[in-house]
Design a protein around this motif. Structure first.
Motif, PDB file in Angstrom:
ATOM      1  N   ALA A 136      30.362 -11.418  21.856  1.00 39.32           N
ATOM      2  CA  ALA A 136      30.519 -11.186  20.407  1.00 39.32           C
ATOM      3  C   ALA A 136      31.978 -10.898  20.071  1.00 39.32           C
ATOM      4  CB  ALA A 136      29.626 -10.030  19.964  1.00 39.32           C
ATOM      5  N   TYR A 187      27.361 -14.561  14.962  1.00 42.16           N
ATOM      6  CA  TYR A 187      27.966 -14.557  16.294  1.00 42.16           C
ATOM      7  C   TYR A 187      28.669 -13.250  16.637  1.00 42.16           C
ATOM      8  CZ  TYR A 187      26.694 -19.378  16.220  1.00 42.16           C
ATOM      9  OH  TYR A 187      25.942 -20.517  16.159  1.00 42.16           O
ATOM     10  N   ALA A 188      29.003 -12.467  15.625  1.00 33.09           N
ATOM     11  CA  ALA A 188      29.850 -11.296  15.897  1.00 33.09           C
ATOM     12  C   ALA A 188      29.369 -10.051  15.160  1.00 33.09           C
ATOM     13  CB  ALA A 188      31.292 -11.612  15.500  1.00 33.09           C
TER      14      ALA A 188
END
Lengths: 319, 319
Positions: free
Chosen positions: B240, B182-183
């Protein structure tokens, strides 16, 4: 035993204050207990002074370790915040040292309990360990390199407030989806009340237990009925155990401990929860198959852990 | 400078091997670089020996620190697993010490980079620090009490593999919902490809950049277009960043660091991501208002961090 090797441990809980004289081997020689005098911080301090004075007659130079729910600064001097008591940025160590004429060290109660398990309990001999205090919420202690890690500001180990479900259940900390909303006594109580209130036929034991008042269902009740074999409550505990395992896997991904000890009221009341949690942890650990699993163990020191650990921490040289 | 105070750092990456002679102040005096010879572990070892021999002529007794992606055991002796290379339970330290006649220490590359930031970079003077290596994934290093914490089995700091979204995106580690899905750069690439492939009118910059081939979108491309002001890519980076902040808050709940340093390729390429991440962290930290925030800082040592940290770790007494 030379009296100067003894230390006095005090565990301030929401309902009672327990104190004991603790040997360097972690044995409790004397033990006293009082009800916690409400939310009145001054009355709590007076009770601590009273208990220490009574116990300390046998050990006039013994250091004093005080454990309480809440956040202490990293030097063990100041209570930053306590959920049950009225302390806010309170220089409690100096106040108690003045009143007692003894060296005092403050610790978070979960830190104290975890330190006790490291020194004298389930994690003896393991310098890389975590301890979860599983009760209404999830507290934690981190020992790495054989040292209690309090963090930069003294508030490390808030395992229960990892977000595990973004947008999930509201937590008392103000966030949503904290781990302790899924794998604690509060979680079991909430789910039990929802089930009992749904008129589901599977909830008959919970309804019988509460005379039909779903709002009276507690986490302890769910745990007890589950351990007694009630299928619906067993399902609730199993669900909490899956969440427990997922959070343990997250902690292991970050910290790679050799052992994770699980104590607290719920931890001791529900072996099933820990069994399910361990199995779920083993299915969820990132890199499983390429790394060893941390051991999962039940705490050994029971309700004494907090005072034993607080006393032992008070014996350490100040960092 | 006495030659024995120098150490040699080697950073084994997926595409290149960098080596340097490092002073006790973290300065790199000499620097060499080779392409990584594919996945052939023996050829990689031969390249390390060649680079160390060349650099080491000036420092015949300098210790050698080797950083690489993967898991080293807690003593820095054995490579348990390496994602890019063919090492499995490989006693690499002994092999290199035999070949070189020097003391060798193995470290995870993110651990080495984090240690360098602690000693010489953005976290100088802060003994409680975390470092994130934000690239295609999220690596991590933990320094507590001024010591690099490798964990019980040497694999601590796998920040990117905390589950943040149960049932979420599949991760290469086998789990679902890992933070790094996700990041990270991989997350930006995946989302960029999805957006470019959706025929959304907002994706025109991404389509222009790839001549309409959505599958060619990369995280680097999304980052670059966002920094250049493309609104759609800016949205992806902002998303993000929200996830970045949530994960930082989780790390702070557990570890309570004084500073979290963010480095790695994506970390250096996208100041925006870090800005958004910091704001999101401050909105997500459990107990905000009752505790100080950890500082969020960009890494300072850039691509040298890995070799500088590996060299400096090789100078430490063996634990």
């Amino acid at each position: 035993m030379p009296a100067e090797e003894l230390a006095i441990g005090v565990d301030i809980g929401g309902t009672k204050i327990a104190a004991g004289l603790v040997t360097p081997e972690g044995k409790v020689l004397g033990r006293l207990r009082r009800s916690t005098p409400g939310h009145d911080a001054r009355a709590v301090e007076a009770t601590v002074v009273e208990l220490v004075t009574l116990l300390g007659a046998r050990a006039p130079r013994a250091a004093v370790g005080v454990g309480a729910a809440g956040w202490m600064d990293s030097t063990g001097s100041t209570v930053l915040f306590s959920p049950h008591l009225a302390w806010r940025n309170e220089p409690l160590r100096a106040r108690l040292e003045d009143a007692l004429g003894r060296s005092v060290m403050l610790s978070n109660d979960a830190d104290a309990a975890g330190w006790a398990e490291h020194r004298f309990g389930a994690a003896r001999g393991e310098n890389e360990m975590l301890c979860l205090t599983l009760g209404t919420g999830i507290g934690g202690a981190i020992v790495l390199g054989g040292k209690l890690q309090r963090g930069r500001f003294g508030v490390a180990g808030e395992f229960g407030h990892q977000t595990l479900v973004p947008g999930g259940h509201r937590c008392a900390c103000g966030n949503r989806g904290c781990w302790e909303q899924y794998a604690s006594g509060n979680a079991l109580g909430r789910e039990g009340r929802a089930l009992a209130g749904s008129n589901s036929p599977v909830a008959h034991a919970l309804r019988a237990e509460t005379n039909g008042d779903a709002s009276a269902v507690t986490g302890e009740m769910v745990t007890r009925l589950a351990e007694a074999g009630d299928p619906a409550c067993s399902d609730l505990v199993a669900e909490a155990g899956e969440w427990l395992g997922l959070g343990l896997a997250n902690l292991a991904a970050v910290l790679d401990p050799g052992i994770m000890v699980i104590g607290g009221g719920l931890g001791s009341a529900s072996p099933t929860l820990i069994e399910v949690g361990e199995a779920a942890y083993k299915k969820a650990l990132s890199g499983r198959g390429y790394r060893p699993f941390a051991k999962i163990a039940r705490a050994e020191l029971g309700p004494d852990a907090g005072l034993v650990g607080a006393a032992d921490l008070a014996r350490l040289p100040r960092g």
